[in-house]
Motif scaffolding. Structure first.
Motif: not given
Length: 109
Positions: A70-88
């Protein structure tokens, strides 16, 4: 801000950052005990359990029938936020170096 987001060099850097982050998330696999695999970078977003090891005969390991994934939703949200900050940030860096290169080519200071 609108000029920044629609700048070609920023978009290239941003998409490159998203691509790097997506590849890292798909390729990074952590094996905690031998029967648990976790995926994600920098946060675990997916966990796959075989069950617990019941018996080991030679090189064969027998597991119990419990299987949980299963998915760990806090990890999904954390990875999305990290990806946006890193990509910006990556987009800003590419835009900066692209502008420096263009100014040197045109002999602007």
């Amino acid at each position: 801000m609108r000029n920044l987001v629609f700048n070609k060099s920023f978009i290239i850097g941003f998409l490159l950052g998203i691509l790097i982050f997506a590849c890292l998330n798909l390729l990074v696999e952590t094996k905690t005990p031998e029967y648990v695999r976790q995926y994600g970078f920098p946060f675990t977003f997916y966990e796959w359990r075989f069950g617990s090891a019941v018996d080991k005969v030679g090189s064969l390991t027998f597991y119990s029938t419990v299987k949980k994934d299963g998915f760990i939703w806090f990890g999904v949200i954390g990875n999305i936020a990290s990806a946006i900050i890193f990509s910006f940030s990556n987009g800003l860096i590419v835009k900066f170096f692209w502008a420096k290169r263009a100014s040197r080519r045109l002999n602007l200071k």
